[in-house]
Design an enzyme around this catalytic site. Sequence first.
Site, PDB file in Angstrom:
ATOM      1  N   TYR A   1       0.833  -1.201   0.000  1.00  0.00           N
ATOM      2  CA  TYR A   1       0.000   0.000   0.000  1.00  0.00           C
ATOM      3  C   TYR A   1       0.869   1.254   0.000  1.00  0.00           C
ATOM      4  O   TYR A   1       1.963   1.263   0.573  1.00  0.00           O
ATOM      5  CB  TYR A   1      -0.870   0.065   1.255  1.00  0.00           C
ATOM      6  CG  TYR A   1      -1.896  -1.028   1.407  1.00  0.00           C
ATOM      7  CD1 TYR A   1      -3.189  -0.872   0.919  1.00  0.00           C
ATOM      8  CD2 TYR A   1      -1.586  -2.216   2.071  1.00  0.00           C
ATOM      9  CE1 TYR A   1      -4.139  -1.869   1.076  1.00  0.00           C
ATOM     10  CE2 TYR A   1      -2.528  -3.215   2.235  1.00  0.00           C
ATOM     11  CZ  TYR A   1      -3.803  -3.030   1.734  1.00  0.00           C
ATOM     12  OH  TYR A   1      -4.740  -4.022   1.894  1.00  0.00           O
TER      13      TYR A   1
ATOM     14  N   ASP B   1      -9.744   7.571   9.641  1.00  0.00           N
ATOM     15  CA  ASP B   1      -9.433   8.168   8.342  1.00  0.00           C
ATOM     16  C   ASP B   1     -10.224   9.457   8.186  1.00  0.00           C
ATOM     17  O   ASP B   1     -10.981   9.860   9.081  1.00  0.00           O
ATOM     18  CB  ASP B   1      -9.706   7.182   7.190  1.00  0.00           C
ATOM     19  CG  ASP B   1     -11.173   6.765   7.085  1.00  0.00           C
ATOM     20  OD1 ASP B   1     -12.060   7.539   7.510  1.00  0.00           O
ATOM     21  OD2 ASP B   1     -11.436   5.667   6.568  1.00  0.00           O
TER      22      ASP B   1
END
Length: 286
Positions: free
Chosen positions: A66, A80
Amino acid sequence: MDGIINVDKSSGMTSFDVVRKVKKILKMRKVGHTGTLDPLATGILVICTGRATKLAQSIEGEAKTYVAGFELGYKTTTYDIEGEVVDRSDVLVTREEVEGILEKFRGEIDQVPPMYSALKVDGKRLYELAREGVEIERKSRRVTIDKLELVNFDGRKGTLLCEVSKGTYIRSLIYDIGEELKTFGVMTSLRRTQVGGYDLSTAYTIDEMERMAEAGDMSFHKGVEESFQYPEIELTGEKNIKLFNNGNTVVYRKADGKYRVYSEGKFLGLATIVRNRLKGYKYYNV
């Protein structure tokens, strides 16, 4: 056709959205994905079709890479930028301090999954409980961080390159890094660039697949034989072939590993050999 599609998922789509669109493009019902990506995330989402859906669990278990954006100084409910901001910090952090902390997270670590996740507890997904305002204790689980590098950092915002095992939550990783730095950390972006042998160089967006399908080009849908470039072995004997096709073990003297199995040039399926014992890979054969 039973096969594999390497999809480059767009932001804003759920993994189920991708499956639904692939079903429509292929006009197939048996379609599944190999590891959920949050709507915010983009990148590799490997799709299995037909009998190849039996391979989904194996592909999902592969290591993943990632590229994650993060920001320090505030905390959200989801870890997030899509969550509600619940706390802030004025602590300033240097690049050297961030790089020093990362060493603590390399290798095997214990990680607590976030409440806003698809994990099930007593038949209910954690994010459903979180939306109801319920927070429960989550058991930590062992994950492996093979690579964790700070790509850039300006004192508040930065980017991480992560190579991790199955089940690793990058949101939780960034949250925990923030905690170690005595501040807060929030994931601002996430792009999955690789899952096992699948990377962005061979991935297709949904828009690309739709245009190709309209033109009669289905080359984005790879057969199992083409998708898994394992070494080839030849299986002989009617009894052995029948045993293999029925998911039973066959004695085969060869080095341990994964193989593509053939008989007189015909592809039979995938297999693993362990201690001279050959068996259909995750019970998949054609």
